[in-house]
Design a protein around this motif. Sequence first.
Motif, mmCIF file in Angstrom:
data_model
loop_
_atom_site.group_PDB
_atom_site.id
_atom_site.type_symbol
_atom_site.label_atom_id
_atom_site.label_comp_id
_atom_site.label_asym_id
_atom_site.label_seq_id
_atom_site.Cartn_x
_atom_site.Cartn_y
_atom_site.Cartn_z
ATOM 1 N N LEU A 428 -19.777 4.399 -40.004
ATOM 2 C CA LEU A 428 -20.459 4.634 -41.520
ATOM 3 C C LEU A 428 -21.615 4.009 -41.690
ATOM 4 C CD1 LEU A 428 -16.789 3.969 -43.138
ATOM 5 C CD2 LEU A 428 -17.703 6.308 -42.460
ATOM 6 N N ARG A 429 -22.491 4.731 -42.585
ATOM 7 C CA ARG A 429 -23.699 4.255 -42.671
ATOM 8 C C ARG A 429 -23.853 3.510 -44.201
ATOM 9 N NH1 ARG A 429 -26.371 10.644 -42.313
ATOM 10 N NH2 ARG A 429 -26.005 10.782 -39.867
ATOM 11 N N PRO A 430 -24.211 2.172 -43.908
ATOM 12 C CA PRO A 430 -24.360 1.308 -44.947
ATOM 13 C C PRO A 430 -25.164 1.703 -46.265
ATOM 14 C CG PRO A 430 -24.234 0.017 -43.024
ATOM 15 C CD PRO A 430 -24.461 1.539 -42.426
ATOM 16 N N GLN A 431 -24.945 1.292 -47.378
ATOM 17 C CA GLN A 431 -25.748 1.760 -48.626
ATOM 18 C C GLN A 431 -26.688 0.814 -48.872
ATOM 19 O OE1 GLN A 431 -24.919 5.151 -50.042
ATOM 20 N NE2 GLN A 431 -24.575 5.055 -47.881
ATOM 21 N N ALA A 432 -26.402 -0.709 -48.732
ATOM 22 C CA ALA A 432 -27.294 -1.581 -49.176
ATOM 23 C C ALA A 432 -27.068 -2.863 -48.345
ATOM 24 C CB ALA A 432 -26.908 -1.883 -50.619
ATOM 25 N N VAL A 433 -27.998 -3.894 -48.303
ATOM 26 C CA VAL A 433 -28.001 -4.966 -47.588
ATOM 27 C C VAL A 433 -28.606 -6.081 -48.443
ATOM 28 C CG1 VAL A 433 -30.614 -4.290 -46.536
ATOM 29 C CG2 VAL A 433 -29.292 -6.026 -45.349
ATOM 30 N N ALA A 434 -27.933 -7.163 -48.235
ATOM 31 C CA ALA A 434 -28.415 -8.398 -48.880
ATOM 32 C C ALA A 434 -28.240 -9.776 -48.020
ATOM 33 C CB ALA A 434 -27.244 -8.790 -50.071
ATOM 34 N N ALA A 435 -29.569 -10.187 -47.762
ATOM 35 C CA ALA A 435 -29.570 -11.544 -46.715
ATOM 36 C C ALA A 435 -29.665 -12.626 -47.748
ATOM 37 C CB ALA A 435 -31.045 -11.166 -46.035
ATOM 38 N N VAL A 442 -25.006 -9.419 -45.632
ATOM 39 C CA VAL A 442 -23.801 -8.794 -46.139
ATOM 40 C C VAL A 442 -24.427 -7.378 -46.253
ATOM 41 C CG1 VAL A 442 -22.302 -8.185 -47.910
ATOM 42 C CG2 VAL A 442 -23.004 -10.550 -47.145
ATOM 43 N N LEU A 443 -23.674 -6.340 -45.824
ATOM 44 C CA LEU A 443 -23.925 -4.685 -45.809
ATOM 45 C C LEU A 443 -22.762 -4.256 -47.015
ATOM 46 C CD1 LEU A 443 -24.434 -3.916 -42.181
ATOM 47 C CD2 LEU A 443 -26.080 -3.964 -44.094
ATOM 48 N N ALA A 444 -23.193 -3.418 -47.821
ATOM 49 C CA ALA A 444 -22.117 -2.833 -48.872
ATOM 50 C C ALA A 444 -22.209 -1.311 -48.489
ATOM 51 C CB ALA A 444 -22.741 -2.964 -50.140
ATOM 52 N N GLY A 445 -20.890 -0.657 -48.776
ATOM 53 C CA GLY A 445 -20.797 0.788 -48.688
ATOM 54 C C GLY A 445 -20.952 1.350 -47.330
ATOM 55 N N PRO A 446 -20.614 2.532 -47.348
ATOM 56 C CA PRO A 446 -20.058 3.380 -48.498
ATOM 57 C C PRO A 446 -18.568 3.061 -48.573
ATOM 58 C CG PRO A 446 -19.966 4.845 -46.472
ATOM 59 C CD PRO A 446 -20.637 3.679 -45.948
ATOM 60 N N VAL A 447 -17.842 2.345 -47.655
ATOM 61 C CA VAL A 447 -16.474 1.820 -48.041
ATOM 62 C C VAL A 447 -16.629 0.372 -47.517
ATOM 63 C CG1 VAL A 447 -14.197 1.940 -47.365
ATOM 64 C CG2 VAL A 447 -15.504 4.154 -47.560
ATOM 65 N N ILE A 467 -11.290 -5.023 -51.624
ATOM 66 C CA ILE A 467 -12.432 -4.575 -51.473
ATOM 67 C C ILE A 467 -12.681 -3.482 -50.420
ATOM 68 C CG2 ILE A 467 -13.488 -6.186 -49.980
ATOM 69 C CD1 ILE A 467 -16.145 -6.098 -51.619
ATOM 70 N N ARG A 468 -11.682 -3.393 -49.453
ATOM 71 C CA ARG A 468 -11.913 -2.906 -48.100
ATOM 72 C C ARG A 468 -11.936 -1.346 -48.311
ATOM 73 N NH1 ARG A 468 -5.921 -4.438 -45.561
ATOM 74 N NH2 ARG A 468 -4.555 -2.989 -46.771
ATOM 75 N N GLU A 469 -11.592 -0.769 -49.216
ATOM 76 C CA GLU A 469 -11.311 0.529 -49.589
ATOM 77 C C GLU A 469 -12.337 1.035 -50.614
ATOM 78 O OE1 GLU A 469 -7.397 2.052 -49.712
ATOM 79 O OE2 GLU A 469 -6.995 1.559 -47.616
ATOM 80 N N ASP A 470 -13.133 0.164 -51.225
ATOM 81 C CA ASP A 470 -13.880 0.770 -52.316
ATOM 82 C C ASP A 470 -15.105 1.387 -51.888
ATOM 83 O OD1 ASP A 470 -12.497 -0.746 -54.179
ATOM 84 O OD2 ASP A 470 -13.468 -2.681 -53.991
ATOM 85 N N SER A 471 -15.392 2.415 -52.752
ATOM 86 C CA SER A 471 -16.466 3.220 -52.721
ATOM 87 C C SER A 471 -17.791 2.271 -53.180
ATOM 88 C CB SER A 471 -16.422 4.745 -53.283
ATOM 89 O OG SER A 471 -17.784 5.231 -53.144
ATOM 90 N N LEU A 472 -18.654 2.078 -52.339
ATOM 91 C CA LEU A 472 -19.794 1.296 -52.887
ATOM 92 C C LEU A 472 -21.005 1.824 -52.502
ATOM 93 C CD1 LEU A 472 -18.345 -2.355 -51.606
ATOM 94 C CD2 LEU A 472 -18.363 -1.408 -54.166
ATOM 95 N N PHE A 473 -22.049 1.403 -53.494
ATOM 96 C CA PHE A 473 -23.450 1.758 -53.099
ATOM 97 C C PHE A 473 -24.393 0.636 -53.489
ATOM 98 C CE2 PHE A 473 -22.711 3.570 -57.482
ATOM 99 C CZ PHE A 473 -23.495 2.944 -58.098
ATOM 100 N N GLY A 474 -23.959 -0.500 -54.098
ATOM 101 C CA GLY A 474 -24.911 -1.291 -54.133
ATOM 102 C C GLY A 474 -24.478 -2.749 -54.043
ATOM 103 N N ILE A 475 -25.463 -3.754 -53.937
ATOM 104 C CA ILE A 475 -25.178 -4.914 -53.787
ATOM 105 C C ILE A 475 -26.453 -6.152 -54.330
ATOM 106 C CG2 ILE A 475 -26.259 -5.447 -51.568
ATOM 107 C CD1 ILE A 475 -23.789 -6.972 -50.798
ATOM 108 N N ASP A 476 -25.970 -7.029 -54.850
ATOM 109 C CA ASP A 476 -26.705 -7.868 -55.650
ATOM 110 C C ASP A 476 -26.412 -9.361 -55.338
ATOM 111 O OD1 ASP A 476 -29.183 -8.860 -56.842
ATOM 112 O OD2 ASP A 476 -28.782 -8.421 -58.878
ATOM 113 N N HIS A 477 -27.326 -10.431 -55.321
ATOM 114 C CA HIS A 477 -26.781 -11.756 -55.098
ATOM 115 C C HIS A 477 -27.830 -12.612 -55.883
ATOM 116 C CE1 HIS A 477 -29.650 -13.496 -52.244
ATOM 117 N NE2 HIS A 477 -30.008 -12.186 -52.059
#
Length: 729
Positions: A428-435, A442-447, A467-477
Amino acid sequence: MRVLRSSQLLAGAALAALALAVPATAGAAVQTSHSGWRWGNPLPQGTALNALDFAGARGYAAGDFGTLLRTDDAGATWRGINTGLTEPLGVLRVLGPDSLVVAGRCALRRSDDGGRTFRRLPWTASDASCTGGIVTVSFPSPATGFILLGNGNILRSTDSGRTWSRRTAVPGTAATSASSGVSPTDLLFVSDTQGFATTDGGNVFATIDAGNTWTPVVDEPFPMRSLTFVNPSVGYAVGDAPFVLATTDGGSTWNELGLPADTPGLRQIRCATTDLCLGLTPAGDRLVRTTDGGKTWVSLSASARRLQAVAFASPARAVSVGVRGTTVTSDDGGATFSPLGGALPGRFNGLQASGAGVAYAYGDRGSLARTTDGGLSWTEIDAATSDTVRDVSYVSLRTGFVLDVTGQLLRTDNAGSSWQILNAGTALRPQAVAALSSAIVVLAGPVGVRRSTDGGQTFKANPDKVIREDSLFGIDHSGGVVLAFGPKALRLSTDSGRSWRAIKRPTPKTRVNDVDLVGSRTIYLLDAEGTMWTSSDRGRRWRALPGLGTELGYAVRFSDSRHGYVAVGEFGADQAGYVLRTDDGGRTWQPQLVAARALTANGIAVAGRTSAYALTRANGLFSTTTAGSTARRSRLSIRAASPVVAKPGGTIRIDGRLRGARGGERIVVSLREQGSTRWLYQEVAAASNGTFTVVTRLNHTARFVAQWSGDERMRGTGTPALKVAVRTP
């Protein structure tokens, strides 16, 4: 402090390549003519320039979108001047180092202090509409000026433009014959009484009595376009003819001087001496030069982009300007030219701030650029991918991560000189990254989310049911506090992504559009209906912020709990690149006009209370260190004639005032009725005392907001939301 939206993913193999560092600096950043934002790409700025004039080393350039620039070093560097205008400016006359007149179609402004302040020259009742429109202006002396209108009428002032009187119209134009198809093209006075006018009917007319009487002195079968006089005796006229007309006796007689055979006439001519002149072709693709008074000419290409004006600062120094802010300069009298500034080659769609003065722009085909001076200049570094970059996250200047739309994750430890391909461990293709650090990623999405503790070498999916089945497209920290989100999900971790808990949305039906985590506890959320929400306790309680006054916001970024921005696609009826700025936690919002084109979906980033970056859909990069404002504060207020409407369908009057107004300011008054997802607005003009009134019918309890985008004197401002109740039967 950023958000990534779900979008269609592009397929394709990643290409690892060595990043090239190519600076796009040469030429200083220019402040825009509408707010406290300054250009970073292209340099010196990216708006088309239409007119150029010098008084020695001091010069000015005018262009589209109300742009006005000033130089004090003969065009080597430029700075923006706030005109308070947004229409194209095509007319510019410099009367002296500190005095200039600039005009658009109906607007006419004069400054006598080098552009610090302007006054309106009231030749017509309104800048919004006029008969004929301004073709050009001519001021042979500071007190005496002339306006040439599109229908051929001529107006004269003898008091520096404060009042105007009509003179005799240019012969053969619509002002003298309604059926005429002839239009005036230029007007130039060499003294308070002696002047010349040209038409596209091939005529040059002369007057010696300040425009009372006109005499034909040239009649050619070609349209005439432009005039210039070096002194009262020597002048030139050009047009669509394959020659230049020259006079050495003050316009009594004119001689034809042939141009190079392949020259399709000239749209403009300017001279430094009686012998040294430069002409510009109608297409703006070439300049022609003479050093012998027009006896011979040399054709030259000075720019790959269209040039629209040329001028001399001295016999040695020539400057030409054109589309997209193109500026070329010459130090040998126009024999050769060099470009000033330039543009980054990449195509960008997102921004990410990273530390003091450092930010990244990313986009198509691995485009990646960095600034280390707060946005004054940008350097191309490019990521090792041929696909669109979806997100970036840096922990230091040297160490950072890039995620592309194919799901490929890259890491650099040498500021982008080379990249390592990492394995996200999922198809699955991650939607967002937060270092969060050089080790924790941490990678977020698509699930769900995936987490690495070894710098991205390996990733593990989080098994928490929440969180394991959530549809996600963004991440912030913010430090070790991480917020992951999707259309219907808000998930928070306070231990660097090891464990997660659910955060309730403002309402069960809320669809998340954008989220910004500010510090460890405050959250700002923009929902799909354009409502702004805030929580100061990590989402346990939410509060709506109706002072935003629009449902068209699409990106929210805050530097702290009180100071932030929302990008909006339009303000009132103006579809341009606006942001709304708050410094009171969202209670009120100040409109700021950044550029002619709207910001991208991820086109705003904050770096501190007063520092921010913006990216437009036209690939323009901007920054501010003044919170987007430079002018003095303004005050706007509204009040209801009654706090309650007696019944549905009843009428309510809203009265307002803009303190310090001079009259004509465009105020946007918006209302949103309870139960509606839309804001309705009305634009009203402030009276000379700053007052304005809106009358409307209400069926439901509503909130009103008034906002003003500011001008060259005062910054924009907005009011708190005003509630008006409607009694129900």
